[in-house]
Design a protein around this motif. Structure first.
Motif, short mmCIF file in Angstrom:
data_model
loop_
_atom_site.label_atom_id
_atom_site.label_comp_id
_atom_site.label_asym_id
_atom_site.label_seq_id
_atom_site.Cartn_x
_atom_site.Cartn_y
_atom_site.Cartn_z
N LEU A 32 0.85 -1.19 0.00
CA LEU A 32 0.00 0.00 0.00
C LEU A 32 0.89 1.24 0.00
N LYS A 33 0.76 2.03 -1.06
CA LYS A 33 1.51 3.28 -1.15
C LYS A 33 0.53 4.43 -1.06
N LEU A 34 0.80 5.39 -0.17
CA LEU A 34 -0.14 6.49 0.03
C LEU A 34 0.60 7.78 0.32
N SER A 35 -0.12 8.87 0.20
CA SER A 35 0.44 10.19 0.47
C SER A 35 -0.53 10.98 1.34
N GLN A 36 0.04 11.93 2.10
CA GLN A 36 -0.74 12.79 2.97
C GLN A 36 -0.18 14.20 2.93
N ASP A 37 -1.04 15.17 3.15
CA ASP A 37 -0.65 16.58 3.06
C ASP A 37 0.06 17.03 4.33
N PRO A 80 3.91 6.59 10.92
CA PRO A 80 2.82 6.10 11.77
C PRO A 80 3.21 4.83 12.52
N PRO A 81 2.92 4.72 13.81
CA PRO A 81 3.19 3.48 14.54
C PRO A 81 2.29 2.36 14.05
N TYR A 82 2.64 1.14 14.42
CA TYR A 82 1.89 -0.03 13.95
C TYR A 82 0.41 0.04 14.34
N SER A 83 0.13 0.49 15.56
CA SER A 83 -1.25 0.54 16.02
C SER A 83 -2.10 1.47 15.17
N THR A 84 -1.52 2.56 14.69
CA THR A 84 -2.25 3.51 13.86
C THR A 84 -2.60 2.89 12.51
N VAL A 85 -1.65 2.17 11.92
CA VAL A 85 -1.90 1.51 10.63
C VAL A 85 -2.95 0.41 10.80
N ILE A 86 -2.82 -0.39 11.85
CA ILE A 86 -3.78 -1.47 12.10
C ILE A 86 -5.17 -0.89 12.32
N GLY A 87 -5.25 0.23 13.05
CA GLY A 87 -6.54 0.87 13.28
C GLY A 87 -7.17 1.36 12.00
N MET A 88 -6.36 1.92 11.09
CA MET A 88 -6.89 2.38 9.81
C MET A 88 -7.46 1.21 9.01
N ILE A 89 -6.73 0.10 8.96
CA ILE A 89 -7.18 -1.07 8.20
C ILE A 89 -8.48 -1.61 8.78
N ARG A 95 -12.51 -0.16 -2.21
CA ARG A 95 -13.84 0.43 -2.00
C ARG A 95 -14.09 0.57 -0.50
N PRO A 96 -13.41 1.51 0.16
CA PRO A 96 -13.52 1.63 1.62
C PRO A 96 -14.91 2.09 2.06
N LEU A 97 -15.25 1.76 3.31
CA LEU A 97 -16.54 2.16 3.87
C LEU A 97 -16.64 3.68 3.99
N GLU A 98 -15.52 4.35 4.25
CA GLU A 98 -15.48 5.80 4.34
C GLU A 98 -14.11 6.26 3.89
N TYR A 99 -13.92 7.56 3.86
CA TYR A 99 -12.63 8.07 3.40
C TYR A 99 -11.51 7.57 4.31
N PRO A 100 -10.37 7.15 3.74
CA PRO A 100 -9.25 6.68 4.56
C PRO A 100 -8.56 7.85 5.27
N SER A 101 -8.27 7.69 6.54
CA SER A 101 -7.48 8.66 7.28
C SER A 101 -6.47 7.91 8.13
N LEU A 102 -5.32 8.52 8.31
CA LEU A 102 -4.23 7.88 9.05
C LEU A 102 -3.60 8.93 9.94
N GLY A 103 -3.66 8.72 11.24
CA GLY A 103 -3.21 9.72 12.21
C GLY A 103 -4.42 10.27 12.93
N ARG A 104 -4.67 11.57 12.80
CA ARG A 104 -5.89 12.16 13.33
C ARG A 104 -7.05 11.87 12.38
N ARG A 105 -8.24 12.10 12.88
CA ARG A 105 -9.43 11.86 12.05
C ARG A 105 -9.40 12.68 10.77
N GLU A 106 -8.87 13.91 10.87
CA GLU A 106 -8.87 14.81 9.71
C GLU A 106 -7.67 14.60 8.79
#
Length: 250
Positions: A6-11, A30-39, A128-139
């Motif tokens: 998975l390759k991604l970018s963030q502002d 991002p720590p492992y827990s943050t990535v696992i939470g996003m998935i 096809r995610p259930l909602e927009y993907p976010s990693l870190g904070r909700r925004e």
């Protein structure tokens, strides 16, 4: 083994360190827990699906930004001289604090679920995610640049293999102890970088009684070294995906 690349970018993003309050500091990746939470959030999982994660990437710079912080004490009644907000008779203070943000983040993640059937399921949900993907904070929204299923195998190369230019990675300490990896030495140190104890997953533990439960998260952590200028040593076994990228699973 099969996994998801998975390759991604963030502002602008903050991967908050748990013990930072006055200045909301961020990890470099991002720590492992943050990535696992996003998935889990993208897939709509309500129970933990065991998986191994590899995290590497880079960012352009760091900046500080202001945000609104709300503080309250359990059971403290509202005092108009002290509190800015009155919520059902309880007082909440509102003020300004500072958050550290990473700018122009690029990430390369590898996700290897323990259950083989989860690979295809997670891949489908990422498309096809259930909602927009976010990693870190909700925004902290993410743009998914690449999603693919890859084979990850243990390999022995006849030459040193390096990360993509400018990339850093979380390397589990076990990789260093087994002499798989080398980083550029500084001032006589064998390995250079920053050591972190990263959260990965947790179990709920009751520290109270059955009648008065006090349930807290008991985190399982991974000791890692964050570094750059990383090479996988020649004639040493290590994990690599089918595109020739090193993978540091934890």
């Amino acid at each position: 083994m099969r996994g998801i690349r998975l390759k991604l970018s963030q502002d602008m993003v903050n991967y908050k360190k748990p013990a930072s309050f006055q200045l909301k500091e961020t990890y470099p990746l991002p720590p492992y827990s943050t990535v696992i939470g996003m998935i889990h959030n993208i897939c709509g999982y309500t129970e933990y699906h065991p998986m191994k994660i590899s995290v590497q990437g880079k960012y352009f710079s760091k900046v500080n930004d202001l945000f609104t912080r709300y503080e309250f004490k359990n059971g403290m009644t509202y005092d108009e001289k002290r509190h800015q907000l009155n919520v059902n008779g309880y007082g909440i203070s509102r003020g300004v604090a500072t958050a550290e943000l990473l700018v122009d983040v690029e990430l390369l993640l590898h996700i290897v679920p323990e259950a083989e059937e989860d690979v295809q399921e997670i891949y489908d949900w990422l498309l096809r995610p259930l909602e927009y993907p976010s990693l870190g904070r909700r925004e902290d929204l993410t743009v998914l640049e690449e999603v693919r299923i890859v084979e990850i195998n243990e390999d022995v190369a006849g030459y040193d293999l390096e990360l993509e230019k400018g990339y850093g990675a979380y390397i589990p300490v076990s990789y260093l102890m087994n002499d798989y990896v080398e980083t550029r030495a500084v001032d006589g140190l064998e390995y250079s970088g920053t050591c972190y104890k990263l959260n990965k997953n947790y179990r709920l533990s009751n520290f109270g009684s059955d009648k008065a439960p006090k349930v807290f998260r008991r985190w399982e952590t991974v000791d890692v070294l964050y570094g750059r200028d990383i090479q996988m040593k020649r004639k040493k076994p290590f994990y690599v995906d089918e595109l020739g990228t090193c993978v540091f699973l934890a």
